[in-house]
Design a protein around this motif. Structure first.
Motif, PDB file in Angstrom:
ATOM      1  N   GLU A 230       0.143  -8.110  -0.557  1.00 25.33           N
ATOM      2  CA  GLU A 230      -0.068  -7.214  -1.700  1.00 25.33           C
ATOM      3  C   GLU A 230       1.274  -6.933  -2.375  1.00 25.33           C
ATOM      4  N   LYS A 232       4.153  -5.382  -4.809  1.00 26.04           N
ATOM      5  CA  LYS A 232       4.470  -4.096  -5.457  1.00 26.04           C
ATOM      6  C   LYS A 232       5.979  -4.103  -5.687  1.00 26.04           C
ATOM      7  N   ASP A 307      -2.448   6.159  -7.833  1.00 22.35           N
ATOM      8  CA  ASP A 307      -3.674   5.763  -7.112  1.00 22.35           C
ATOM      9  C   ASP A 307      -4.923   6.516  -7.571  1.00 22.35           C
TER      10      ASP A 307
HETATM   11 NI    NI Z   1      -0.595   1.043  -4.056  1.00 29.61          NI
END
Ligand code: NI
Ligand code: XLS
Ligand code: NI
Length: 434
Positions: A230, A232, A307
């Motif tokens: 993932e 970021k 989020d």
């Molecule tokens: Ni996140």
């Protein structure tokens, strides 16, 4: 059922005219979209950490939520699992996702933490036998405990690398035990705070070796799921190595893992990296590494990872357009890595947040499917590049040298004329479908 969600009935599809706070207006799991049930397209998942473990703190204040299962005993962990499966049933959710840290209490030693994980996954496994909800992915939390403050795989201390490797092994085992369809690695602390104390070369080699061992373990155990990274760009580390799709692809190529690992892309992370979500999805699809998505947005004002549940049909439609164009999810799905705002205290808030997010996604999916089936964007895109389908253009690309092309331009007295990109017309087309 526990009593936590008392008074909240299972959420059903009531159609676009319903005024209920807790009804699906667009998400009808059985509705067929492009030949597939909506539930099988979207593959929604609840995130255990935000929905059940997050206490509602912010940098200026601590816990606002008072969940009966907050506490660090196995009894609390089981009560949390009971409430989680109640929510899954209310929503009709097909999947969930977890970190080890969300589902079990931390032990005093690695062995104690591992045995807690084993016990709670036994308990969750039993609950899954009578539930329709499956595991989309499991992952290890390699960022909350202070031992990981300088990284997990990329830590300057080999003991931390070892602890992280052992933790991932136990989390992969837990994921396999629960029939997980993917295993995710998010490297929140795989990066640095200051270059002044950081050896980039060593850290990349450590990360490459770590991921190779994960892939090797997948093959040794026969795990059929997909390993996902993932990306970021920052937060919590100032600079994270898994910055975005293109950066992770470069890393995978460097270690020969580009056929082994795919991506779990998060809307909010794309924005933090200075991209749109659809850019990240399109790039991953183009590189053959699109795996799964975390469909949670950021507040565009604040510049950090807030989020939030998705609320923009247009943004979501453009994202699913790329997913559908790439052929849809296989093992992947739509995880709500999203949390309530800290003033949203009540059980009903937790239910409504998911209902709203699922509905926006369903609406976006339908718009995306219609745009794709009608070919409104693809016809234009194909026409725009049609010149490249001619034999002369193909020959130029594959065979001719710079000097040969030069001579052709001179001989033909080529005078290229600019053509409209039709951006506003295309944006209007998208608006028509939303
Ligand atoms: Ni996140
Ligand atoms: C944090 C990440 C995290 C991963 C799982 O920003 O999104 O929640 O999805 O570790
Ligand atoms: Ni995420």
């Amino acid at each position: 059922m526990t009593s936590y969600f008392d008074g909240i009935a299972p959420v059903t599809y009531e159609g676009p005219d319903s005024t209920s706070d807790l009804a699906y207006r667009h998400y009808d799991p059985d509705e067929v979209v492009m030949g597939k049930r909506m539930e099988d397209h979207l593959r929604f998942a609840v995130a255990w950490w935000h929905s059940f473990a997050w206490p509602g703190g912010d940098p200026f204040g601590g816990q606002t939520f008072q969940r009966p299962w907050f506490g660090d005993t196995m009894e609390h962990a089981r009560a949390k699992a009971d409430a989680a499966f109640d929510l899954f049933a209310i929503l009709g959710q097909p999947f969930f996702c977890f970190h080890d840290f969300d589902i079990r209490p931390e032990g005093a030693s690695f062995a104690e933490s591992a045995s807690n994980l084993d016990a709670i996954t036994d308990y969750i496994g039993q609950k899954m036998e009578t539930s329709k909800t499956k595991l989309l992915w499991g992952t290890a939390n390699l960022f909350t405990h202070r031992r990981f403050m300088s990284g997990a795989a990329t830590n300057p201390d080999p003991d931390v690398f070892a602890y992280a490797a052992a933790t991932v092994k136990s989390c992969m085992d837990a994921t396999m035990k629960l029939g997980g369809q993917n295993y995710v690695l998010w490297g929140g602390r795989e990066g640095y705070e200051t270059l002044l104390n950081t050896d980039l070369t060593r850290e990349a080699e450590q990360a490459g070796a770590f991921l190779s061992k994960v892939v090797d373990y997948k093959h040794k155990t026969g795990f059929k799921g997909t390993i996902l990274i993932e990306p970021k760009p920052q937060e919590p580390s100032k600079h994270q190595y898994d910055y975005d799709t293109a950066t992770v692809y470069g890393f995978l190529k460097r270690f020969g893992l580009e056929k082994e690992v795919k991506l779990n892309l998060e809307q909010g992370h794309a924005i933090l990296a200075g991209h749109s979500f659809e850019h990240e999805l399109a790039m991953a699809a183009s590189l053959g590494i699109l795996g799964s998505i975390d469909m949670n947005r950021n507040d565009y004002q604040s510049g950090w990872d807030t989020d939030q549940f998705p609320d923009s049909p247009r943004e979501v439609a453009l994202a699913y357009y790329e997913v559908l164009k790439a052929g849809g999810f296989t093992t992947g799905g739509t995880n709500f890595d999203a949390k309530l705002r800290r003033q949203s205290l009540d059980p009903v808030d937790l239910v409504a947040a998911h209902v709203g997010g699922m509905d926006v996604c369903a609406r976006g999916l339908k718009a995306a499917a219609a745009m794709l089936s009608d070919g409104v964007l693809e016809t234009h895109r194909a026409a725009r590049y049609a010149g490249w389908d001619t034999p002369d253009a193909k020959k130029m690309l594959k065979e001719q040298s710079l000097a040969e092309i030069h001579d052709l331009v001179v001989a033909a007295d080529l005078r290229p004329e600019p053509k409209s990109g039709r951006q506003e017309i295309l944006e209007n087309v998208v608006s028509r479908y939303i």
